[in-house]
Design a protein around this motif. Structure first.
Motif, PDB file in Angstrom:
ATOM      1  N   LEU A 151       1.470   5.480  -0.192  1.00 49.03           N
ATOM      2  CA  LEU A 151       0.979   6.535   0.464  1.00 49.03           C
ATOM      3  C   LEU A 151       1.831   7.737   0.067  1.00 49.03           C
ATOM      4  O   LEU A 151       3.223   7.568   0.503  1.00 49.03           O
ATOM      5  N   ILE A 175       0.815  -1.116  -0.032  1.00 45.01           N
ATOM      6  CA  ILE A 175      -0.212  -0.180  -0.023  1.00 45.01           C
ATOM      7  C   ILE A 175       0.796   1.200  -0.033  1.00 45.01           C
ATOM      8  O   ILE A 175       1.653   1.473   1.104  1.00 45.01           O
ATOM      9  N   LEU A 186      -4.859  -1.757   7.853  1.00 45.86           N
ATOM     10  CA  LEU A 186      -4.584  -1.203   6.776  1.00 45.86           C
ATOM     11  C   LEU A 186      -5.841  -1.572   5.616  1.00 45.86           C
ATOM     12  O   LEU A 186      -5.481  -2.657   5.310  1.00 45.86           O
ATOM     13  N   THR A 187      -6.351  -0.655   5.090  1.00 39.54           N
ATOM     14  CA  THR A 187      -7.242  -0.894   3.936  1.00 39.54           C
ATOM     15  C   THR A 187      -7.213   0.067   2.715  1.00 39.54           C
ATOM     16  O   THR A 187      -7.242   1.491   2.942  1.00 39.54           O
ATOM     17  N   GLU A 188      -6.743  -0.394   1.430  1.00 42.51           N
ATOM     18  CA  GLU A 188      -6.791   0.539   0.377  1.00 42.51           C
ATOM     19  C   GLU A 188      -7.991   0.215  -0.195  1.00 42.51           C
ATOM     20  O   GLU A 188      -8.636  -0.688  -0.533  1.00 42.51           O
ATOM     21  N   THR A 199      -9.568   6.073  -0.798  1.00 35.70           N
ATOM     22  CA  THR A 199      -8.782   6.730   0.362  1.00 35.70           C
ATOM     23  C   THR A 199      -7.807   5.364   0.514  1.00 35.70           C
ATOM     24  O   THR A 199      -8.249   4.294   0.329  1.00 35.70           O
ATOM     25  N   ILE A 200      -6.889   5.729   1.759  1.00 36.18           N
ATOM     26  CA  ILE A 200      -6.222   4.547   2.242  1.00 36.18           C
ATOM     27  C   ILE A 200      -6.652   4.886   3.713  1.00 36.18           C
ATOM     28  O   ILE A 200      -6.483   5.931   4.323  1.00 36.18           O
ATOM     29  N   GLN A 201      -7.008   3.616   4.409  1.00 39.70           N
ATOM     30  CA  GLN A 201      -7.543   3.629   5.738  1.00 39.70           C
ATOM     31  C   GLN A 201      -6.668   3.080   6.814  1.00 39.70           C
ATOM     32  O   GLN A 201      -6.507   1.813   6.593  1.00 39.70           O
ATOM     33  N   LYS A 240      -5.795   9.084  -1.673  1.00 40.01           N
ATOM     34  CA  LYS A 240      -4.839   8.081  -2.280  1.00 40.01           C
ATOM     35  C   LYS A 240      -3.956   9.085  -3.297  1.00 40.01           C
ATOM     36  O   LYS A 240      -4.200  10.106  -3.366  1.00 40.01           O
ATOM     37  N   ASP A 246      -8.298   8.349   7.584  1.00 42.90           N
ATOM     38  CA  ASP A 246      -8.446   8.251   6.203  1.00 42.90           C
ATOM     39  C   ASP A 246      -7.603   9.177   5.351  1.00 42.90           C
ATOM     40  O   ASP A 246      -7.648  10.593   5.529  1.00 42.90           O
TER      41      ASP A 246
END
Length: 362
Positions: A253, A251, A285-287, A291-293, A361, A358
């Motif tokens: 960022l 991921i 972590l979630t893509e 957004t990247i959360q 991206k 949040d």
């Protein structure tokens, strides 16, 4: 029951019920809806043809009410409660199955039940609108308060920077000239406290979004793993179980790696501090599409409702005196804000807190 007098009596009962339900709804306190729904349940019981054998069950949203002898084994007349055209509950009117059948329900009773369900649905819609308006108002007030605090803290930080630099500079010069050990130790204390004060100023500037940052494309998975490795002694001291979950193996960022590490340190150290021994902390972590959360779950005592709007304010802390300056989360908020991100918190289940960040991206 076929006589005109009997039919009239039933119509009076139904109209009285509808009037009472309307009155209850008009006078409802949105914060005491359980009481209003219980009153509606007993109004319905009194309105039915065989009142002594009638039992009522009402469920809508998170509320539930029933009469004393209600049983799921009864024969029922049922209608859904819709809130904004979505089924969000139901009302069931029941008779004992061994003595009654569906034909014992009057057509007028079906109409009454439908009208009551519409009235309750309208009540829940008004409550949701009121709750949304209050939440939006609190959010605007909080944003205004943080903006004002940001301006004040930025001014304070700039005013303190110059005298602190002078104190440190002249103290360092004096160290080379002082031969007396006791005086030398005093100078070291001056320098130590000046450095500590400078760190507080730096956190204030983070909160005010005044700290410059170097934006690079970073590998977020690796950054999180490295931060957790550095914090492993603190996790081991309290025998805390750590769980990580990454939606993607790589991921990316765009962020300042030093400042983002500070964010992770602050949030995870807080999670460790408030977690019980043997508790569990989870970092997820979630893509997502836009957004990247980052979510950090803990099993601590949670945030009291009265403190929910204060946690990101400078100098607010629930830690004992001497254990926290109240600047950690305010600095976290400033860093995330400067990265065009957003941080929120909500209760964990069954206990604890979830902090959610949040970021936009790349």
């Amino acid at each position: 029951m076929t006589t005109a007098e009997a039919k009239l009596k039933e119509r009076v009962k139904e109209l009285t019920c509808l009037y009472e339900v309307t009155s209850i709804i008009v006078n409802s306190d949105y914060d005491e809806l359980q009481t209003s729904l219980e009153a509606i349940v007993y109004c319905l019981k009194r309105a039915w043809q065989f009142e002594n054998d009638t039992e009522v069950y009402l469920q809508v949203a998170d509320y539930e009410s029933r009469t004393k002898n209600y049983s799921s084994e009864m024969i029922f007349l049922q209608v859904d409660i819709k809130v904004f055209n979505r089924v969000d509950g139901l009302i069931k009117i029941g008779y004992p199955a061994d003595r009654y059948s569906e034909v014992d329900f009057l057509e007028e009773e079906r109409t009454l039940l439908h009208n009551v369900s519409l009235a309750i649905g309208n009540l829940m819609e008004r409550k949701q609108i009121r709750d949304s308006e209050m939440a939006a108002k609190r959010q605007v007030e909080r944003a205004d308060r943080l903006h004002i605090l940001g301006e004040i803290t930025a001014g304070i930080a700039h005013e303190l920077n110059t005298p602190l630099a002078n104190i440190l500079g002249f103290a360092e010069l004096l160290k080379d000239k002082v031969k007396n050990k006791e005086n030398y130790r005093d100078l070291e204390k001056i320098i130590e406290n000046a450095v500590f004060s400078r760190e507080i100023v730096k956190k204030l500037m983070f909160f005010a979004c005044e700290m410059p940052h170097k934006m690079d494309k970073i590998q977020l998975n690796t950054l999180v793993e490295n931060a957790l490795k550095l914090l492993s002694p603190s996790l081991n001291d309290k025998n805390i179980q750590l769980k990580t979950s990454f939606s993607h193996p790589n991921i990316l960022l765009r962020a300042d790696s030093v400042q983002l590490t500070q964010v992770l340190f602050n949030l995870i150290m807080n999670a460790i501090y408030y977690s019980p021994k043997g508790g569990k902390i989870e970092v997820v972590l979630t893509e997502q599409t836009k957004t990247i959360q980052i979510c950090i779950y803990d099993e601590g005592k949670g945030i009291a409702p009265k403190d929910e709007d204060k946690v990101f304010e400078p100098f607010f802390t629930t830690k004992p005196i001497g254990e926290g300056s109240g600047l950690g989360l305010s600095a976290v908020h400033g860093i995330i804000d400067s990265h065009k991100g957003k941080i929120t918190h909500r209760p964990n289940t069954p206990k604890g807190t979830i902090f959610t960040i949040d970021f936009p991206k790349l």
